[in-house]
Motif scaffolding. Structure first.
Motif, PDB file in Angstrom:
ATOM      1  N   TRP A 265      91.381  49.436  -2.363  1.00 56.28           N
ATOM      2  CA  TRP A 265      91.059  50.801  -3.022  1.00 56.28           C
ATOM      3  C   TRP A 265      90.175  51.282  -1.962  1.00 56.28           C
ATOM      4  O   TRP A 265      89.517  50.852  -0.956  1.00 56.28           O
ATOM      5  CB  TRP A 265      90.053  50.411  -4.046  1.00 56.28           C
ATOM      6  CG  TRP A 265      90.746  50.059  -5.218  1.00 56.28           C
ATOM      7  CD1 TRP A 265      91.907  48.913  -5.554  1.00 56.28           C
ATOM      8  CD2 TRP A 265      90.586  50.117  -6.661  1.00 56.28           C
ATOM      9  NE1 TRP A 265      91.931  48.884  -6.643  1.00 56.28           N
ATOM     10  CE2 TRP A 265      91.478  49.551  -7.287  1.00 56.28           C
ATOM     11  CE3 TRP A 265      89.625  51.153  -7.309  1.00 56.28           C
ATOM     12  CZ2 TRP A 265      91.231  49.679  -8.999  1.00 56.28           C
ATOM     13  CZ3 TRP A 265      89.729  51.373  -8.528  1.00 56.28           C
ATOM     14  CH2 TRP A 265      90.685  50.455  -9.350  1.00 56.28           C
TER      15      TRP A 265
ATOM     16  N   CYS B 188      87.315  65.319  -2.207  1.00 62.04           N
ATOM     17  CA  CYS B 188      87.663  66.727  -1.496  1.00 62.04           C
ATOM     18  C   CYS B 188      86.482  67.674  -2.090  1.00 62.04           C
ATOM     19  O   CYS B 188      86.221  67.384  -3.223  1.00 62.04           O
ATOM     20  CB  CYS B 188      88.835  67.024  -2.714  1.00 62.04           C
ATOM     21  SG  CYS B 188      90.214  65.677  -2.577  1.00 62.04           S
TER      22      CYS B 188
ATOM     23  N   GLU C  64      93.473  63.715   1.185  1.00 64.17           N
ATOM     24  CA  GLU C  64      94.153  64.149  -0.166  1.00 64.17           C
ATOM     25  C   GLU C  64      94.923  65.332   0.259  1.00 64.17           C
ATOM     26  O   GLU C  64      94.605  66.246  -0.202  1.00 64.17           O
ATOM     27  CB  GLU C  64      93.262  64.178  -1.287  1.00 64.17           C
ATOM     28  CG  GLU C  64      94.028  64.175  -2.767  1.00 64.17           C
ATOM     29  CD  GLU C  64      94.724  62.949  -3.162  1.00 64.17           C
ATOM     30  OE1 GLU C  64      96.004  63.054  -3.072  1.00 64.17           O
ATOM     31  OE2 GLU C  64      93.942  62.121  -3.655  1.00 64.17           O
TER      32      GLU C  64
ATOM     33  N   VAL D 191      84.874  66.550  -5.746  1.00 60.25           N
ATOM     34  CA  VAL D 191      85.795  65.885  -6.545  1.00 60.25           C
ATOM     35  C   VAL D 191      85.989  64.556  -5.861  1.00 60.25           C
ATOM     36  O   VAL D 191      86.435  64.558  -4.821  1.00 60.25           O
ATOM     37  CB  VAL D 191      87.245  66.662  -7.063  1.00 60.25           C
ATOM     38  CG1 VAL D 191      87.807  65.631  -7.850  1.00 60.25           C
ATOM     39  CG2 VAL D 191      86.605  67.873  -7.590  1.00 60.25           C
ATOM     40  N   THR D 192      85.804  63.306  -6.553  1.00 57.93           N
ATOM     41  CA  THR D 192      85.929  62.223  -5.920  1.00 57.93           C
ATOM     42  C   THR D 192      87.019  61.516  -6.724  1.00 57.93           C
ATOM     43  O   THR D 192      87.346  61.693  -7.788  1.00 57.93           O
ATOM     44  CB  THR D 192      85.054  61.096  -5.985  1.00 57.93           C
ATOM     45  OG1 THR D 192      84.550  60.997  -7.237  1.00 57.93           O
ATOM     46  CG2 THR D 192      83.799  61.806  -5.315  1.00 57.93           C
ATOM     47  N   ARG D 193      87.887  60.524  -6.235  1.00 55.68           N
ATOM     48  CA  ARG D 193      89.126  59.984  -6.739  1.00 55.68           C
ATOM     49  C   ARG D 193      89.241  58.510  -6.034  1.00 55.68           C
ATOM     50  O   ARG D 193      89.197  58.531  -4.868  1.00 55.68           O
ATOM     51  CB  ARG D 193      90.522  60.621  -6.548  1.00 55.68           C
ATOM     52  CG  ARG D 193      91.610  60.254  -7.128  1.00 55.68           C
ATOM     53  CD  ARG D 193      92.876  60.971  -7.329  1.00 55.68           C
ATOM     54  NE  ARG D 193      93.668  60.593  -6.043  1.00 55.68           N
ATOM     55  CZ  ARG D 193      94.436  59.806  -5.790  1.00 55.68           C
ATOM     56  NH1 ARG D 193      94.523  58.706  -6.643  1.00 55.68           N
ATOM     57  NH2 ARG D 193      95.092  59.687  -4.808  1.00 55.68           N
ATOM     58  N   TRP D 194      89.388  57.588  -6.997  1.00 55.25           N
ATOM     59  CA  TRP D 194      89.519  56.157  -6.408  1.00 55.25           C
ATOM     60  C   TRP D 194      90.853  56.130  -6.311  1.00 55.25           C
ATOM     61  O   TRP D 194      91.586  56.300  -7.293  1.00 55.25           O
ATOM     62  CB  TRP D 194      89.067  55.105  -7.443  1.00 55.25           C
ATOM     63  CG  TRP D 194      87.363  55.138  -7.552  1.00 55.25           C
ATOM     64  CD1 TRP D 194      86.770  55.569  -8.539  1.00 55.25           C
ATOM     65  CD2 TRP D 194      86.521  54.821  -6.619  1.00 55.25           C
ATOM     66  NE1 TRP D 194      85.453  55.542  -8.292  1.00 55.25           N
ATOM     67  CE2 TRP D 194      85.289  54.987  -7.030  1.00 55.25           C
ATOM     68  CE3 TRP D 194      86.718  54.337  -5.226  1.00 55.25           C
ATOM     69  CZ2 TRP D 194      84.096  54.681  -6.512  1.00 55.25           C
ATOM     70  CZ3 TRP D 194      85.370  54.009  -4.794  1.00 55.25           C
ATOM     71  CH2 TRP D 194      84.196  54.206  -5.003  1.00 55.25           C
ATOM     72  N   TYR D 195      91.360  55.518  -5.086  1.00 54.54           N
ATOM     73  CA  TYR D 195      92.811  55.328  -4.693  1.00 54.54           C
ATOM     74  C   TYR D 195      92.965  53.642  -4.913  1.00 54.54           C
ATOM     75  O   TYR D 195      92.461  52.939  -4.106  1.00 54.54           O
ATOM     76  CB  TYR D 195      93.308  55.896  -3.516  1.00 54.54           C
ATOM     77  CG  TYR D 195      94.736  55.457  -3.312  1.00 54.54           C
ATOM     78  CD1 TYR D 195      95.695  56.063  -4.024  1.00 54.54           C
ATOM     79  CD2 TYR D 195      94.858  54.716  -2.407  1.00 54.54           C
ATOM     80  CE1 TYR D 195      97.034  55.719  -3.961  1.00 54.54           C
ATOM     81  CE2 TYR D 195      96.336  54.287  -2.058  1.00 54.54           C
ATOM     82  CZ  TYR D 195      97.436  54.607  -2.651  1.00 54.54           C
ATOM     83  OH  TYR D 195      98.803  54.587  -2.407  1.00 54.54           O
TER      84      TYR D 195
ATOM     85  N   ARG E 287      98.355  64.613  -8.947  1.00 51.44           N
ATOM     86  CA  ARG E 287      97.125  64.646  -8.455  1.00 51.44           C
ATOM     87  C   ARG E 287      96.462  65.892  -8.359  1.00 51.44           C
ATOM     88  O   ARG E 287      95.290  66.167  -8.617  1.00 51.44           O
ATOM     89  CB  ARG E 287      97.057  63.815  -7.289  1.00 51.44           C
ATOM     90  CG  ARG E 287      97.546  64.711  -6.087  1.00 51.44           C
ATOM     91  CD  ARG E 287      97.713  63.847  -4.505  1.00 51.44           C
ATOM     92  NE  ARG E 287      98.122  64.497  -3.534  1.00 51.44           N
ATOM     93  CZ  ARG E 287      99.311  64.644  -3.155  1.00 51.44           C
ATOM     94  NH1 ARG E 287     100.276  63.959  -4.055  1.00 51.44           N
ATOM     95  NH2 ARG E 287      99.656  65.007  -1.966  1.00 51.44           N
TER      96      ARG E 287
ATOM     97  N   HIS F  15      95.215  67.020 -11.824  1.00 54.82           N
ATOM     98  CA  HIS F  15      93.884  66.502 -11.973  1.00 54.82           C
ATOM     99  C   HIS F  15      92.831  66.965 -11.339  1.00 54.82           C
ATOM    100  O   HIS F  15      91.558  67.321 -11.972  1.00 54.82           O
ATOM    101  CB  HIS F  15      94.066  64.980 -11.974  1.00 54.82           C
ATOM    102  CG  HIS F  15      95.281  64.560 -12.614  1.00 54.82           C
ATOM    103  ND1 HIS F  15      95.113  64.503 -14.253  1.00 54.82           N
ATOM    104  CD2 HIS F  15      96.120  63.645 -12.407  1.00 54.82           C
ATOM    105  CE1 HIS F  15      96.099  63.693 -14.604  1.00 54.82           C
ATOM    106  NE2 HIS F  15      96.868  63.457 -13.595  1.00 54.82           N
ATOM    107  N   ILE F  16      92.862  67.227 -10.146  1.00 57.43           N
ATOM    108  CA  ILE F  16      91.631  67.579  -9.241  1.00 57.43           C
ATOM    109  C   ILE F  16      91.295  69.114  -9.614  1.00 57.43           C
ATOM    110  O   ILE F  16      90.167  69.459  -9.679  1.00 57.43           O
ATOM    111  CB  ILE F  16      92.188  67.563  -7.597  1.00 57.43           C
ATOM    112  CG1 ILE F  16      92.146  66.067  -7.373  1.00 57.43           C
ATOM    113  CG2 ILE F  16      91.127  68.471  -6.778  1.00 57.43           C
ATOM    114  CD1 ILE F  16      92.751  65.942  -5.834  1.00 57.43           C
TER     115      ILE F  16
ATOM    116  N   CYS G 249      89.649  69.163 -13.019  1.00 55.08           N
ATOM    117  CA  CYS G 249      88.353  68.630 -12.938  1.00 55.08           C
ATOM    118  C   CYS G 249      87.416  69.845 -12.129  1.00 55.08           C
ATOM    119  O   CYS G 249      86.213  69.920 -12.776  1.00 55.08           O
ATOM    120  CB  CYS G 249      88.190  67.488 -11.897  1.00 55.08           C
ATOM    121  SG  CYS G 249      86.716  66.661 -11.705  1.00 55.08           S
TER     122      CYS G 249
END
Length: 108
Positions: A7, A12, A34, A57-61, A70, A73-74, A77
């Motif tokens: 992960w 961003c 991203e 904005v954070t996202r776990w990959y 994506r 969603h970003i 948010c």
């Protein structure tokens, strides 16, 4: 809470500040891998006419590719947080698009 080694965290971020003294915008964004996400966040902030705001904005990959979703969603948010914290200025009500237009005989 440790994450599995496969992960990663993507951040961003986007900043948009108006400098009253220089009468100029100071704005920048970063994607952190991203691709194009920061630029899309900045474009949204420009459209919403927000100022003096920093959004991260954070996202776990975890290995699942979201594809173009994506960006949805970003941006959702980003928009939600700007509205929730009152950063989006109130706009004057606009006239309805169809008001005053003549209808053709096919549309009646």
């Amino acid at each position: 809470l440790p994450l599995p080694s496969s992960w990663s965290l993507l951040l961003c971020d986007c900043v948009r500040i108006y400098d009253e003294g220089k009468k100029a915008w100071l704005q920048d964004c970063d994607d952190d891998g991203e691709t194009a996400a920061g630029g899309r966040m900045l474009r949204l902030m420009q459209i919403l006419d927000v100022k003096d705001v920093v959004v991260v904005v954070t996202r776990w990959y975890g290995g699942t590719l979201l594809g173009p979703d994506r960006f949805k969603h970003i941006n959702n948010c980003t928009r939600n947080i700007l509205v929730e914290f009152g950063a989006v200025p109130e706009k004057e009500p606009t006239k309805s698009a169809g008001k005053g237009k003549k209808m053709s005989s096919r549309n009646k």
